[in-house]
Design a protein around this motif. Structure first.
Motif, mmCIF file in Angstrom:
data_model
loop_
_atom_site.group_PDB
_atom_site.id
_atom_site.type_symbol
_atom_site.label_atom_id
_atom_site.label_comp_id
_atom_site.label_asym_id
_atom_site.label_seq_id
_atom_site.Cartn_x
_atom_site.Cartn_y
_atom_site.Cartn_z
ATOM 1 N N GLY A 254 -19.050 32.246 20.295
ATOM 2 C CA GLY A 254 -19.324 33.558 19.720
ATOM 3 C C GLY A 254 -20.153 34.420 20.640
ATOM 4 O O GLY A 254 -21.351 34.640 20.399
ATOM 5 N N TRP A 272 -19.430 37.552 12.667
ATOM 6 C CA TRP A 272 -18.088 37.009 12.466
ATOM 7 C C TRP A 272 -18.068 36.232 11.155
ATOM 8 O O TRP A 272 -19.011 35.495 10.853
ATOM 9 N N ASN A 276 -15.792 29.723 15.398
ATOM 10 C CA ASN A 276 -15.901 29.878 16.846
ATOM 11 C C ASN A 276 -16.183 28.506 17.441
ATOM 12 O O ASN A 276 -17.304 28.063 17.522
ATOM 13 N N TYR A 313 -11.125 30.936 17.133
ATOM 14 C CA TYR A 313 -12.154 31.934 16.880
ATOM 15 C C TYR A 313 -11.632 32.986 15.906
ATOM 16 O O TYR A 313 -10.427 33.122 15.662
#
Length: 686
Positions: A254, A272, A276, A313
């Protein structure tokens, strides 16, 4: 590139104390194997930067991409899952599988970008060869070659145990830990020895995911590396090594955040709501056998490498699901490589009129890739190839040296791809193609000794980057494959040592012309293809200096100037654009490093350096410029007979910088650069 040299001018009776003083006063000649035989790096007609074990350790360099900061005109385009090495402005197109820079560890090739994220463990030397190295290294050395040589076992029992604790200057301070050991064990005196090296590194990382209920640290890392080397020397003529290596990584990736737009976050923060994760498992086995005969030396290097990577991700990199049907991007790579190189060379030695080297190289690669998002792309690629090569140097009139070499290389790549584009209403499809090529890669150089330790040279060489397949986007037969690209390098330079081996200065100027450049063109927002459509012109200057003005004090510096520009590339239709005149991505105009180191006879030392690059572009569109940076590193410590201690700092002023940037979802998305970090390293030697 700094090291120490004990000159052979002192009488034995001067003793160890006098010897130690000279260690602090003279530059040591560094012997490299850049041209497949042992040579003083200052005698090679070409630009080669060499870093010894002591130079690497005293700078506290733990990763390969950190070491390249010190090499002029070498730049790493960092990515969360791969590092793309650019040398003299030459690098592959975005999404390429193969690197334009050959990376070799103990003589075995690591050909794809993902395999080039190396942690350095018990390394004897790193060599950086700039410019095409096609004659001796073949395909995918168009930009240059990086050789990593690991330490060999010796006939003395000993080792080192070390522990390190550090802290990121971010998120209020996040710890990092590294521990490891090296042990050298003689099994049969003067005949058989073994060396074991291991290290482990863990941290929760410097980036924080601010999304509620996030369970994962954005840049956490857990790396384990191990190596076992067994060396057998049954006679003075034979030297056989078996090297077994293993690697495991489990990281957070990330590192991308928005700096503006609706999803902007603060420094060292992301938001997010998806995963990730990046995991790597790899192992390698290398068998190297050397026979030193009365008239010739014979070397065989057999290698096998297995590499597996899996990452995923958040597709949109935001705290909401903008693409609910495909919220996560997944990718995996499985690579199995076999290679064999057999060389025969004339015996090195002064007074020879002609030195020569010849060899054969064969390889087999099985590469499977999968990319899963809006469409699923699963590719199986089988590569076979081989080469014959030779190089000779004629020493004329004592001061003149003429070198001529050539390589004939054959490669065959067979690709099969299954595409599932059901989400786009296009169903499934199967693609197959073959890329086959035979290429001649010559090189020639001439050098002249102005003085015993001053050499001028001129060199020309050819390189090529393999063709291949679009593993990521291609959804039709016509767009599946692309052909190789080729380059010519022209270089002149001067290498010198002066002031009784206390001053070294090297200067090189180069011009590189790339034809059939592999570039990316888009058919639609969701479909692209790779085409051989552009030319690239790159030229510049490189300067290196090392100076020991007084006992214990070492000054180092390097400067690279680079102009790298796209020529003759225009696209039509969707995203029509004229790229001609744009700068090539990842090619800063200036790169530089300067350092100072002082060592006392007692073992104490202190040092600092600054490394930096000017601004550069992340993409061929040149729409977003990444600002330049200057990072200051420092260390101080003590090296004793039993104990070593080092207090170190990287980016000690905690400069904020970007690795790359792009337009995404109405904002600017950047990859955050590493913040400042500090630590304490303690080692016990036995």
């Amino acid at each position: 590139m700094t090291a120490v040299f004990v000159p052979q001018l002192l009488a034995v009776g001067h003793g160890a104390e006098e010897e130690k003083k000279n260690d602090l006063y003279y530059l040591e000649p560094i012997v490299v194997t850049a041209e497949k035989t042992a040579q003083d790096v200052q005698r090679i007609p070409g630009s080669v930067s060499a870093y010894t074990k002591s130079a690497i350790e005293e700078r506290h360099v733990e990763k390969l991409y950190d070491l390249t900061d010190y090499v002029p005109n070498v730049f790493v385009k960092k990515n969360s899952t791969e590092n793309i090495i650019s040398i003299r402005g030459i690098s592959p197109q975005q999404g390429s599988l193969f690197s334009a820079t050959g990376l070799y560890v103990d003589g075995v090739n690591y050909p794809i970008h993902q395999m080039q994220n190396l942690d350095l463990l018990d390394v004897e030397r790193v060599e950086v060869l700039k410019g095409p190295q096609g004659t001796l290294y073949g395909r995918n050395s168009e930009a240059g070659v990086i050789n990593v040589i690991t330490s060999q076992p010796t006939n003395e029992f000993g080792g080192k145990v070390f522990g390190e604790i550090g802290m990121w200057d971010a998120r209020g301070g996040v710890p990092m830990y590294r521990e490891g050991a090296t042990v050298n064990v003689p099994l049969v005196q003067d005949t058989l020895a073994m060396k074991v090296a291991i290290q482990n590194y863990t941290t929760d990382g410097w980036m924080e995911n601010t999304t509620p209920n996030s369970l994962e640290d954005a840049t956490r890392a857990q790396h384990f590396n191990g190596r076992v080397t067994t060396r057998w020397t049954p006679t003075d003529a034979w030297d056989v090594s078996l090297i077994l290596q293993g690697q495991h990584e489990a990281d957070g990736i990330g590192v991308y955040r928005f700096t503006d737009g609706p999803f902007a976050t603060d420094h060292n923060e992301i938001a997010w709501n998806g995963p990730n994760k990046n995991s790597v498992d790899a192992n390698a086995q290398i068998l190297k056998a050397e026979y030193r005969g009365a008239e010739v030396d014979i070397t065989s290097v057999t290698g096998r490498h297995s590499y597996s990577q899996d990452y995923k991700y958040d597709m949109d990199m935001t705290p909401v699901d903008l693409y609910p049907q495909y919220p996560v991007f997944n990718a995996d790579y499985d690579v199995d490589i076999w290679s064999e190189e057999l060389r025969i060379a004339s015996k090195p030695g002064k007074g020879r009129r002609f030195d020569w080297l010849a060899g054969i190289y064969v390889y087999s690669e099985d590469i499977q890739t999968g990319n899963y998002s809006i469409t699923d792309h699963v590719t199986d690629q089988d590569d076979l190839g081989g080469a014959l090569f030779a190089q000779g140097t004629l020493h004329m009139w004592e001061k003149w040296h003429f070198n001529l070499g050539g390589r004939v290389e054959y490669s065959r790549l067979e690709g099969k791809k299954d595409v599932n584009s059901g989400m786009m209403g296009m169903g499934t499809m199967h693609l197959e193609d073959t890329v086959e090529d035979t290429v001649f890669l010559p090189s020639a150089s001439i050098s002249y000794d102005l003085a015993p330790q001053v050499m001028t040279y001129g060199k020309v060489s050819r390189g090529f980057l393999s063709g291949g397949f679009d593993n990521y986007f291609a959804m039709s037969q016509d767009l599946f494959s692309y052909e190789p690209e080729y380059s010519w390098n022209y270089e002149v330079g001067i290498k010198s040592k002066m002031l009784d081996n206390r001053l070294m200065m090297n200067l090189a100027a180069f011009y590189i012309d790339v034809d059939d450049k592999q570039v990316v063109e888009y058919v639609s927002p969701f479909e692209r293809y790779v085409v051989n459509a552009a030319k690239v012109e790159s030229y510049g200057v490189e300067f290196d200096v090392q100076y020991k003005p007084m006992p214990g004090l070492t000054l180092t510096g390097s400067l690279g100037y680079l102009e790298s520009e796209i020529k003759d590339w225009t696209t039509e239709g969707y995203n029509a654009r004229d790229y001609s005149g744009n700068k090539t991505p990842g090619a800063p105009e200036f790169s530089y490093a300067a350092g100072i180191m002082y060592r006392w006879e007692s073992g104490w030392y202190i040092g600092a350096d600054v490394v930096g690059v000017s601004s550069n572009y992340s993409s061929a569109e040149n729409d977003l410029k990444v600002d330049g940076r200057a990072l200051v590193n420092a260390r101080m410590g003590y090296e004793g007979e039993k104990f070593d201690i080092m207090l170190w700092g990287r980016n000690i002023f905690n400069e904020e910088y970007e690795e790359r940037s792009m337009r995404w979802l109405g904002g600017t998305l950047i990859q955050e650069g590493e913040p400042g970090s500090f630590g304490l390293l303690v080692a016990y030697k036995f």
